[in-house]
Write an enzyme that holds these catalytic residues in place. Structure first.
Site, PDB file in Angstrom:
ATOM      1  CG  ASN A  99      -0.881  83.810  17.450  1.00 52.88           C
ATOM      2  OD1 ASN A  99      -0.749  84.352  16.357  1.00 52.88           O
ATOM      3  ND2 ASN A  99      -1.796  84.191  18.328  1.00 52.88           N
ATOM      4  CG  HIS A 129      25.809  73.829  21.818  1.00 55.27           C
ATOM      5  ND1 HIS A 129      25.968  73.134  20.644  1.00 55.27           N
ATOM      6  CD2 HIS A 129      24.887  74.792  21.552  1.00 55.27           C
ATOM      7  CE1 HIS A 129      25.195  73.654  19.709  1.00 55.27           C
ATOM      8  NE2 HIS A 129      24.526  74.665  20.234  1.00 55.27           N
ATOM      9  CE  LYS A 178      15.093  74.002  38.949  1.00 49.99           C
ATOM     10  NZ  LYS A 178      15.136  74.275  40.413  1.00 49.99           N
ATOM     11  NE  ARG A 192       8.510  83.715  41.700  1.00 48.26           N
ATOM     12  CZ  ARG A 192       7.357  84.127  42.220  1.00 48.26           C
ATOM     13  NH1 ARG A 192       6.503  83.243  42.713  1.00 48.26           N
ATOM     14  NH2 ARG A 192       7.054  85.404  42.250  1.00 48.26           N
TER      15      ARG A 192
END
Length: 203
Positions: A99, A129, A178, A192
């Protein structure tokens, strides 16, 4: 002899700067090959102006195919504006929908599987970085992989090194740092798991 990341200098000499980017090695802005990155960025910026001025999705596919260096399937739709700083390391499958106003920073590699939905203003960021202020302009990259049938909600941000599993959903506004398993919904900052999804076969 090796550097602080354990990379031998002989190996660094054998790899060009684009191979080192993709392999996640630290690339310094003083690198003698850094001009190769700048050349690709300059070309991509020029083509991106054409892409974002186009009036139909066919032209967007055509110009983005030129940016990434490989053809995009006709079943895939990208709505402009679309932003990428590099483009060369983007790969996407069939029946992908992207989109408006998404931003792909792809020097570490972005792979998007078939049937993926990406909402507006999504950020896919493969570049980072070093924390050391004396070395902060160096590039450290990790790839992003979005697997088949995943859905990335509006305004979500996917950070370097993340894989989003098959059929999973990233809720709007989430920041994903993660890996996301298959068939779950993740949300929040940092994201989460907030629910599971019963898998259905793709028609």
């Amino acid at each position: 002899m090796s550097d602080s990341n354990g990379n031998t200098f002989s190996n660094q000499l054998e790899k060009n700067i684009l191979e080192r980017l993709r392999s996640g090695e630290t690339v310094h802005y003083t690198d003698p090959e850094y001009f190769k990155i700048n050349e690709i960025v300059t070309r991509t910026l020029k083509l991106s102006q054409q892409l974002n001025a186009s009036g139909n999705t066919y032209d967007v596919r055509s110009i983005l195919s030129e940016i990434i260096g490989t053809g995009i399937d006709q079943s895939t739709t990208i709505f402009p504006p679309f932003h990428t700083n590099f483009g060369k390391f983007i790969r996407m499958g069939k029946n992908v929908f992207i989109n408006h106003a998404c931003s792909f920073l792809d020097m570490g590699g972005i792979t998007i599987g078939d049937h993926v939905l990406i909402g507006p203003k999504v950020n896919l960021i493969t570049e980072n970085h070093p924390t050391n202020p004396n070395d902060r302009r160096a590039l450290v990259t990790k790839p992003i992989i979005i697997k088949t049938n995943a859905w990335i909600g509006a305004g979500a941000t996917i950070l370097p090194g993340v894989t989003v599993g098959e059929s999973s959903i990233v809720a709007a506004g989430a920041v994903v740092s993660k890996d996301v398993p298959d068939n779950v919904i993740v949300g929040g900052i940092p994201a989460r798991i907030i629910n599971n999804i019963k898998p259905y076969p793709i028609k």
